[in-house]
Design a protein around this motif. Structure first.
Motif, mmCIF file in Angstrom:
data_model
loop_
_atom_site.group_PDB
_atom_site.id
_atom_site.type_symbol
_atom_site.label_atom_id
_atom_site.label_comp_id
_atom_site.label_asym_id
_atom_site.label_seq_id
_atom_site.Cartn_x
_atom_site.Cartn_y
_atom_site.Cartn_z
ATOM 1 N N GLU A 2 0.832 -1.200 0.000
ATOM 2 C CA GLU A 2 0.000 0.000 0.000
ATOM 3 C C GLU A 2 0.867 1.250 0.000
ATOM 4 O O GLU A 2 0.619 2.188 -0.755
ATOM 5 C CB GLU A 2 -0.939 0.006 1.201
ATOM 6 C CG GLU A 2 -1.853 1.205 1.227
ATOM 7 C CD GLU A 2 -2.866 1.128 2.361
ATOM 8 O OE1 GLU A 2 -3.800 1.922 2.334
ATOM 9 O OE2 GLU A 2 -2.712 0.281 3.258
ATOM 10 N N GLN A 16 -10.817 3.630 -1.827
ATOM 11 C CA GLN A 16 -11.530 2.358 -1.823
ATOM 12 C C GLN A 16 -11.771 1.944 -3.270
ATOM 13 O O GLN A 16 -12.311 2.719 -4.050
ATOM 14 C CB GLN A 16 -12.866 2.487 -1.095
ATOM 15 C CG GLN A 16 -12.742 2.855 0.363
ATOM 16 C CD GLN A 16 -12.136 1.729 1.179
ATOM 17 O OE1 GLN A 16 -12.448 0.563 1.007
ATOM 18 N NE2 GLN A 16 -11.240 2.096 2.083
ATOM 19 N N TYR A 88 -4.990 -5.553 -5.538
ATOM 20 C CA TYR A 88 -4.657 -5.106 -4.192
ATOM 21 C C TYR A 88 -5.871 -5.214 -3.269
ATOM 22 O O TYR A 88 -5.769 -5.709 -2.151
ATOM 23 C CB TYR A 88 -4.125 -3.672 -4.233
ATOM 24 C CG TYR A 88 -3.859 -3.121 -2.866
ATOM 25 C CD1 TYR A 88 -2.752 -3.532 -2.146
ATOM 26 C CD2 TYR A 88 -4.728 -2.219 -2.280
ATOM 27 C CE1 TYR A 88 -2.504 -3.046 -0.877
ATOM 28 C CE2 TYR A 88 -4.489 -1.731 -1.010
ATOM 29 C CZ TYR A 88 -3.380 -2.147 -0.315
ATOM 30 O OH TYR A 88 -3.153 -1.677 0.945
ATOM 31 N N ALA A 89 -7.028 -4.769 -3.742
ATOM 32 C CA ALA A 89 -8.248 -4.823 -2.925
ATOM 33 C C ALA A 89 -8.624 -6.270 -2.614
ATOM 34 O O ALA A 89 -9.010 -6.589 -1.486
ATOM 35 C CB ALA A 89 -9.387 -4.104 -3.640
ATOM 36 N N GLN A 91 -6.570 -8.857 -2.481
ATOM 37 C CA GLN A 91 -5.595 -9.415 -1.554
ATOM 38 C C GLN A 91 -5.848 -8.930 -0.128
ATOM 39 O O GLN A 91 -5.688 -9.683 0.821
ATOM 40 C CB GLN A 91 -4.174 -9.071 -1.995
ATOM 41 C CG GLN A 91 -3.763 -9.772 -3.285
ATOM 42 C CD GLN A 91 -3.801 -11.272 -3.214
ATOM 43 O OE1 GLN A 91 -4.832 -11.892 -3.425
ATOM 44 N NE2 GLN A 91 -2.694 -11.876 -2.924
ATOM 45 N N LYS A 92 -6.239 -7.670 0.023
ATOM 46 C CA LYS A 92 -6.540 -7.154 1.357
ATOM 47 C C LYS A 92 -7.674 -7.952 1.985
ATOM 48 O O LYS A 92 -7.622 -8.301 3.167
ATOM 49 C CB LYS A 92 -6.923 -5.673 1.280
ATOM 50 C CG LYS A 92 -5.752 -4.739 1.295
ATOM 51 C CD LYS A 92 -6.154 -3.286 1.235
ATOM 52 C CE LYS A 92 -6.957 -2.837 2.413
ATOM 53 N NZ LYS A 92 -7.220 -1.383 2.429
ATOM 54 N N ARG A 96 -7.234 -10.339 5.352
ATOM 55 C CA ARG A 96 -8.038 -10.156 6.568
ATOM 56 C C ARG A 96 -8.636 -11.484 7.018
ATOM 57 O O ARG A 96 -8.683 -11.776 8.216
ATOM 58 C CB ARG A 96 -9.154 -9.135 6.331
ATOM 59 C CG ARG A 96 -8.677 -7.725 6.527
ATOM 60 C CD ARG A 96 -9.831 -6.744 6.479
ATOM 61 N NE ARG A 96 -9.544 -5.871 5.369
ATOM 62 C CZ ARG A 96 -10.399 -5.431 4.479
ATOM 63 N NH1 ARG A 96 -11.664 -5.740 4.565
ATOM 64 N NH2 ARG A 96 -10.031 -4.649 3.506
#
Length: 111
Positions: A2, A16, A88-89, A91-92, A96
């Motif tokens: 990030e 977002q 990226y989103a 993977q986040k 989590r």
């Protein structure tokens, strides 16, 4: 990642990125399974679930591996940058889930 993306201007701080509905449904199913595992699951079931999520993360990576290479060389197209934001989103989300699985799995080991 990030920090590097913000540094290079791909993501704005706090940006977002909207995810596809199919992915959201898949994450909803994984979160439901995670709740089941948290309540009563054998370590083998948790390991199998972790492998499933890891496999999903690997599949996401393979989808954008060439885009990541182009980005690293400074030659990413705008379309590739969009794919990297989505990656990226995704993977986040997966990280989590893995973090939550790890948290309650380690908590059970202490008990």
């Amino acid at each position: 990642m990030e920090y590097l993306d913000q540094l290079k201007g791909i993501l704005a701080p706090g940006e977002q990125y909207p995810l596809p509905e199919l992915f959201k449904m898949e994450m909803l199913a994984l979160n439901e399974r995670l709740l089941e595992l948290e309540l009563a699951a054998l370590p083998e079931e948790r390991a199998q679930f972790a492998n499933q999520v890891s496999g999903l993360m690997s599949a996401h990576f393979l989808e954008v591996a060439d885009d990541i290479k182009a980005y690293a060389r400074g030659k990413a197209t705008p379309a590739q940058v969009i794919l990297l934001k989505e990656y990226y989103a995704k993977q986040k989300f997966c990280l989590r889930i893995m973090e939550r699985l790890s948290t309650f799995a380690s908590r059970d080991q202490v008990s």
